[in-house]
Scaffold this active site. Structure first.
Site, short mmCIF file in Angstrom:
data_model
loop_
_atom_site.label_atom_id
_atom_site.label_comp_id
_atom_site.label_asym_id
_atom_site.label_seq_id
_atom_site.Cartn_x
_atom_site.Cartn_y
_atom_site.Cartn_z
N HIS A 108 33.69 39.46 43.55
CA HIS A 108 34.90 38.65 43.39
C HIS A 108 36.18 39.42 43.70
O HIS A 108 37.14 38.83 44.20
CB HIS A 108 34.96 38.08 41.97
CG HIS A 108 36.05 37.08 41.77
ND1 HIS A 108 36.05 35.84 42.40
CD2 HIS A 108 37.20 37.12 41.04
CE1 HIS A 108 37.14 35.17 42.04
NE2 HIS A 108 37.85 35.92 41.23
N GLU B 190 29.06 36.56 44.42
CA GLU B 190 29.67 35.56 43.55
C GLU B 190 28.75 34.36 43.36
O GLU B 190 29.13 33.38 42.72
CB GLU B 190 31.01 35.10 44.13
CG GLU B 190 32.04 36.20 44.23
CD GLU B 190 33.39 35.69 44.68
OE1 GLU B 190 34.17 35.25 43.82
OE2 GLU B 190 33.66 35.72 45.90
N SER C 204 40.87 33.38 44.32
CA SER C 204 40.51 33.12 42.92
C SER C 204 41.39 32.00 42.37
O SER C 204 41.34 30.87 42.87
CB SER C 204 40.65 34.42 42.11
OG SER C 204 40.10 34.27 40.82
#
Length: 298
Positions: free
Chosen positions: A278, A220, A159
């Site tokens: 995610h 995602e 991330s």
């Protein structure tokens, strides 16, 4: 039939071979927590390969266990022992969202409203200073603790951490040999990282032998949200967010962009993890980072 006694003494679970140290890096006003795993056997003559990772509180134990399980059967897994260094914060929580927002985001950064009431504004843009601290302070400290093979260093992030990996690669490509960016936030702050990437490509400053592994979870994508979100009140909000972030699409496009350049062909690859979102993608991506960092080469 008897049941376990309720007054049996219990003890904290220790992770064999692992320690942590709180140290101040760079000009931070608070210490970072450095998690270190070292193999029990003697180091090879060239030193150990090493995996550095961000968000250490969230993923250090996962990475250590993934390595231990696989290095116990090297002929079946092709994984050898190595050192794991995870950078986190002095907290029992998985994340310190305020501090990681600063540490992991590239400059110049911006100012955002507080995460919680009565807390400071959130600032971004500290990634260059964080990278300097890793190179100039953390790596020398690690090398004083355990022998390291500098030619086999890997950096992993997820991330914001994945965005940090890309910033580090594009600005200091010789710092690591293998770069693993999971679900990188390429969209962040108007996708400014893409200009940094282009400047890197224009310099043709690509060290020989490096690898870039990009990845994201299936859910995602801007086209597909997780089944358990369908029909929920926030479904459209989640779909709109996915269209904004485009985690899968932007990461795949970067890998394809590199592959289309003759000088970079074979360096970058993209991998999509089926059935992952995610957050659930993190253990899967960490396992792949372990396999990349510690694979046997001869």
């Amino acid at each position: 039939m008897t049941s376990a006694s309720t007054d049996v003494a219990t003890s904290p679970v220790a992770l064999a071979g692992a320690t942590y140290t709180d140290m101040t890096l760079g000009n931070a006003d608070k210490p970072h927590r450095i998690f270190l795993y070292r193999p029990t056997e003697p180091a090879p003559p060239e030193g150990w390969p090493v995996l550095y990772m961000t968000d250490g509180n969230a993923g250090f134990a996962t990475a250590v266990d993934a390595q231990k399980v696989q290095m116990a059967y090297p002929s079946g897994t092709n994984i050898r022992a190595g050192v794991i260094v995870a950078i986190g914060y002095p907290t029992d929580e998985a994340y310190d969202p305020f501090r990681r927002s600063w540490d992991l985001s590239p400059p110049p950064g911006r100012i955002y409203p507080p995460f919680f009431p009565d807390t400071p504004d959130v600032r971004t843009g500290g990634g260059e200073g964080f990278l300097s601290a890793i190179e100039e302070e953390l790596k020398p400290w690690v090398e004083r603790q355990v022998p390291i093979d500098r030619s086999r260093q890997t950096l992993f992030g997820h991330s914001f951490g994945g965005l940090f990996v890309l910033h580090a690669l594009f600005t200091r490509p010789g710092a690591f040999r293998r770069w693993v960016a999971a679900s990188p936030s390429i969209y962040w702050e108007d996708s400014a990282i893409l200009a940094t990437e282009q400047a890197f490509l224009d310099r043709a400053d690509v060290p020989a032998g490096i690898e870039l592994h990009l990845s994201a979870g299936q859910y995602e994508s801007e086209r597909l949200i997780a089944p358990f979100h369908k029909g929920k009140p926030d479904e459209e909000q989640r779909q709109a967010r996915a269209r904004e972030t485009q985690v899968v699409e932007l990461a795949r496009a970067m890998a394809e962009r590199w592959e289309a350049l003759p000088a970079l062909a074979g360096i970058a690859r993209f991998e999509e993890y089926a059935g992952e979102n995610h957050m659930s993608v993190l253990p899967v991506a960490l396992n792949r980072a372990v396999q990349i960092a510690f694979r046997q080469e001869n």
